[in-house]
Structure formats: C-alpha cells, structure tokens
Design an enzyme around this catalytic site. Structure first.
Site, short mmCIF file in Angstrom:
data_model
loop_
_atom_site.label_atom_id
_atom_site.label_comp_id
_atom_site.label_asym_id
_atom_site.label_seq_id
_atom_site.Cartn_x
_atom_site.Cartn_y
_atom_site.Cartn_z
N CYS A 113 0.79 -1.30 0.13
CA CYS A 113 -0.01 -0.06 0.09
C CYS A 113 1.04 1.39 0.01
CB CYS A 113 -0.93 -0.08 1.24
SG CYS A 113 -2.19 -1.30 1.02
N HIS A 252 -3.20 7.35 2.19
CA HIS A 252 -3.75 6.00 1.41
C HIS A 252 -5.26 5.79 1.95
CE1 HIS A 252 -3.86 1.83 0.67
NE2 HIS A 252 -3.58 1.66 2.14
N ASN A 282 -10.07 0.39 -0.60
CA ASN A 282 -8.61 0.23 -0.48
C ASN A 282 -7.99 -0.34 -1.97
OD1 ASN A 282 -5.88 -0.24 0.04
ND2 ASN A 282 -6.32 -1.02 2.14
N1 ACO Z 1 -18.88 -7.84 8.21
C1 ACO Z 1 -19.59 -7.96 9.36
N2 ACO Z 1 -18.74 -8.11 10.41
C2 ACO Z 1 -17.71 -8.38 10.48
C3 ACO Z 1 -16.70 -8.16 9.06
C4 ACO Z 1 -17.66 -7.88 7.92
N3 ACO Z 1 -17.19 -7.80 6.81
N4 ACO Z 1 -15.59 -8.27 9.42
C5 ACO Z 1 -15.48 -8.29 10.59
N5 ACO Z 1 -16.64 -8.43 11.28
C6 ACO Z 1 -16.82 -8.79 12.70
C7 ACO Z 1 -15.68 -9.49 13.40
O1 ACO Z 1 -15.82 -10.96 13.28
C8 ACO Z 1 -16.08 -8.99 14.76
O2 ACO Z 1 -16.98 -9.81 15.38
P1 ACO Z 1 -16.55 -10.23 16.93
O3 ACO Z 1 -16.95 -9.13 17.70
O4 ACO Z 1 -18.00 -11.04 17.12
O5 ACO Z 1 -15.67 -11.16 17.07
C9 ACO Z 1 -16.35 -7.51 14.48
O6 ACO Z 1 -16.91 -7.45 13.46
C10 ACO Z 1 -15.33 -6.59 14.79
O7 ACO Z 1 -14.30 -7.00 14.17
P2 ACO Z 1 -12.93 -6.12 14.16
O8 ACO Z 1 -11.76 -6.78 13.43
O9 ACO Z 1 -12.48 -5.74 15.68
O10 ACO Z 1 -13.31 -4.80 13.71
P3 ACO Z 1 -12.69 -3.07 13.48
O11 ACO Z 1 -13.35 -2.23 13.92
O12 ACO Z 1 -11.26 -3.35 13.95
O13 ACO Z 1 -12.49 -3.13 11.97
C11 ACO Z 1 -10.92 -3.36 9.94
C12 ACO Z 1 -11.86 -4.03 11.08
C13 ACO Z 1 -11.87 -2.43 9.49
C14 ACO Z 1 -10.18 -4.46 9.22
C15 ACO Z 1 -10.01 -2.26 10.58
O14 ACO Z 1 -9.30 -3.06 11.67
C16 ACO Z 1 -9.11 -1.95 9.86
O15 ACO Z 1 -9.39 -1.09 8.92
N6 ACO Z 1 -7.63 -2.03 9.90
C17 ACO Z 1 -6.76 -1.57 9.15
C18 ACO Z 1 -6.53 -1.86 7.69
C19 ACO Z 1 -5.24 -1.20 7.01
O16 ACO Z 1 -5.18 -0.16 7.46
N7 ACO Z 1 -4.73 -1.75 6.15
C20 ACO Z 1 -3.65 -0.89 5.53
C21 ACO Z 1 -2.80 -1.47 4.83
S1 ACO Z 1 -3.65 -2.62 3.54
C22 ACO Z 1 -2.44 -3.20 2.63
O17 ACO Z 1 -1.04 -2.85 2.76
C23 ACO Z 1 -2.54 -4.33 1.64
#
Ligand code: ACO
Length: 325
Positions: A113, A252, A282
């Site tokens: 990224c 990004h 993304n």
């Molecule tokens: N739909 C519904 N529920 C979901 C989904 C979905 N698509 N995905 C996860 N959940 C659920 C999980 O199972 C979890 O359920 P639980 O509480 O029963 O266990 C709940 O939602 C919360 O999940 P988290 O992973 O804690 O959610 P979070 O608020 O952290 O959001 C996310 C997840 C969007 C991935 C976030 O952490 C994020 O954006 N992280 C950074 C990603 C990033 O910046 N990447 C950059 C580089 S990418 C690259 O280099 C290729």
C-alpha cells in the site's frame, strides 16, 4: 537541492462497480457494518480483459495527455504494484511497450500500500541525480485477484484501480526556485518484524501459488495511526514547515477512521483531507495517485498548493512526501 515536479496526473478504474449491498450477497456482512467500520460504500472490481497493466496503461495515457506530453518524452517508468500481471517481467515493461516508449528505464516496486510513495521517492531520486528526465510514476493493482472471497474480514475492504503522475526533472521543467513547485521532502520506512500482520500466503518461491491476502486488521490499524503520524512529523520537520501550512493531505485510502485519526494527530481539519475510500475502497498502491488525480481534476488541488501524500502497508512499509504543486 533542486527537486522534480508533478506536471500531470491520470487514473483508471475497472468498469464494474460492486456495492456493499452486493458484497452482502456474497459474505455475511452488511452495508451498515462496512460503512461504520471503514467508510467504504463501493469498490471497482476488474473483469475479463482488465488487468493491472491495462489499468496502468490507461492511467499513464491520461497522465501524459494531462501533462501535454507523448510517450517519446518518457525515459523512466516506475510502477508500484503487489499484483503484477506476471511474476516477471515487471509490469512496468509491459506498460512501456504498450505506450510505445523506447529505451529508458522501467521497473516495478513492491511495497504494497505504500508502493506509490516508494515509487515516487525512487523516481525523484533518479530524476534529481540526472539518470532520467521525465518519469511516469504509477500505482496499479488488481487486489480482487488475491482476495479470499469467503473471508468477510478482508474481502469487503479492497478494490482495483490505477493512478499515475508525470514527474519531470528540474533540468527540463522550470528552474527550481524558492517557493516553486517540486518534491520538497520525503521519508520512507520499513519494519519486517510485522510480516505476519499483513501478508499474502503464497508466492513463487514458497507455495508456487499466488496466494491470498491475510490481515490482522485491528493490529494493523493501531500500527498505521502511530507510524503515519510519526513519518508525517518527520517530513514536516525536514521541510521546515508547520502542519497548518499544508493545503491537502492525500492519504492512503485504507479506512476512513485511520484517515480521521491521523489528521487529528496533526491538527488538520477533515476539510483538508482528500477522501475517496467511500468510492474506491482500498486499492493499495493505486490509492494515493487515484485520490490525488480525483482532487486535482475536480479543482480542489491547485497550482501552488502544498500537498502531503502518505501511506502505510504490508511489510510493514510506510512513507510520506511533501509536494508543492
Ligand atoms: N461484516 C460484518 N462483521 C464483520 C466483518 C464484516 N465484513 N468483518 C469482521 N466482522 C466482525 C468480526 O468478526 C468481529 O466480530 P466479533 O466481535 O463477534 O468477533 C467484529 O466484526 C469486529 O471486528 P474487528 O476486526 O475488531 O473490527 P474493526 O473495528 O477493527 O474493523 C477493520 C476491522 C476494518 C479491518 C479495521 O481493523 C481496519 O481497517 N484495519 C486496518 C486495515 C489497514 O489499514 N490496512 C492498511 C494496509 S492494507 C495493505 O497494505 C494491503
């Protein structure tokens, strides 16, 4: 030190739009969850005949037109991608051939990224040391081809696309002058210890397969906010400016919450942050040049503006560049 300047930009997206509602027919998710956690409303997904190189070529042609140049003017192509058409040769060489550029330099950069920041900084170095005169710097991806479409925690987050800029050496653009356009400061970083938080579980030398993207999202989130704030402060200090002088941040586009948190740390209001994650999701290395081109073409980014680009991705890798338009 004279610096190279941006003289054109372009972008390209696949034809097919996939909304959150359509994603909810594929995996157990909902529009509400995706919008609330990420800000994403839709993404573009490559179809038959659309590849990283076809998107890169379209974006590059748009950037050349915008700069008023032809392929004959280009002697350097740096293409950032984690989803090349083939393991080798570099997708940049396919772009070079399709555009009709002869000779010169063409290679890919793999920094996921933050690939566009790595590509921009590399091209800027080659231009300012006289190795080349005019560069196409491209970020192009088809992440849809490395997603696990049964993993709702990752497949809803990504999209496909390409963005490109033309970067010209100080020798061929107007002579560098105090307060004039150019790349003012850049910083890049990497931390291989974080490999397991964000990686693809395949590759030619390990599994002989392409593999699928795996991410521990919440951990990546925490690192992203800290690393981005830190590199932004470094670049601000290197350039000898204060954050309130920045006209636009072009981040990004991983997650709207990361964009907001990073801008808050710099005390920059949301009205100065370019956001396209809602439309494109993304797109990895394509996301910064896609967002940059969007904000240039709709008239937000203007000549004379001070623009900060920043990104963080798998590796981890991260970086930022401050550019006077
Ligand atoms: N739909 C519904 N529920 C979901 C989904 C979905 N698509 N995905 C996860 N959940 C659920 C999980 O199972 C979890 O359920 P639980 O509480 O029963 O266990 C709940 O939602 C919360 O999940 P988290 O992973 O804690 O959610 P979070 O608020 O952290 O959001 C996310 C997840 C969007 C991935 C976030 O952490 C994020 O954006 N992280 C950074 C990603 C990033 O910046 N990447 C950059 C580089 S990418 C690259 O280099 C290729």
């Amino acid at each position: 030190m004279p610096s190279s300047r941006i003289t054109g930009s372009g972008s390209a997206l696949p034809k097919r739009v996939v909304t959150n509602a359509e994603m909810a027919t594929m995996v157990d998710t909902s529009d509400e969850w995706i919008v609330e956690r990420t800000g994403i409303r839709q993404r573009y997904i490559a179809g038959e005949g659309e590849t990283t190189s076809t998107l890169a070529i379209e974006a590059a042609r748009n950037a050349l037109d915008d700069a008023g140049l032809t392929s004959a003017d280009i002697d350097l192509i740096v293409l950032a991608t984690a989803t090349p058409d083939n393991t080798f040769p570099a997708t940049a060489t396919k772009v070079q051939h399709a555009l009709g550029c002869h000779g010169g330099i063409a290679f890919d950069v793999a920094a996921v990224c933050s690939g566009f920041l790595y590509a921009l900084t590399t091209a800027d170095s080659l231009l300012t040391t006289g190795m080349a005169k005019r560069a196409l710097v491209i970020g192009a991806e088809t992440f849809s081809r490395i997603l696990d479409w049964e993993d709702r925690t990752t497949c809803v987050l990504f999209g496909d696309g390409a963005g490109a800029i033309v970067l010209e050496s100080p020798d061929v653009s107007n002579p560098a002058q105090e307060g004039g356009p150019g790349v003012l400061a850049s910083r890049l970083h990497a931390d291989g210890a974080q490999h397991d938080l964000l990686y693809v579980d395949g590759g030619p030398s390990t599994t002989q397969t392409v593999g699928h993207l795996r991410m521990r999202g919440p951990e990546v989130f925490k690192h992203a906010v800290v690393n981005l704030a830190s590199v932004l402060h470094e670049v601000i200090e290197d350039a000898g400016i204060s954050s309130d002088q920045i006209d636009w941040i072009v981040p990004h586009q991983a997650n709207k919450r990361i964009l907001d948190a990073t801008a808050r740390k710099l005390k920059i209001g949301p009205e100065r942050v370019v956001v396209t994650v809602d439309q494109h999701a993304n797109t990895s290395a394509a996301s910064v040049p896609l967002a940059f081109d969007t904000a240039r073409k709709d008239g937000r980014i203007k000549p004379g503006d001070l623009v900060m680009m920043e990104a963080m991705g798998g590796g981890f890798t991260w970086g930022a560049s401050l550019i006077r338009m």
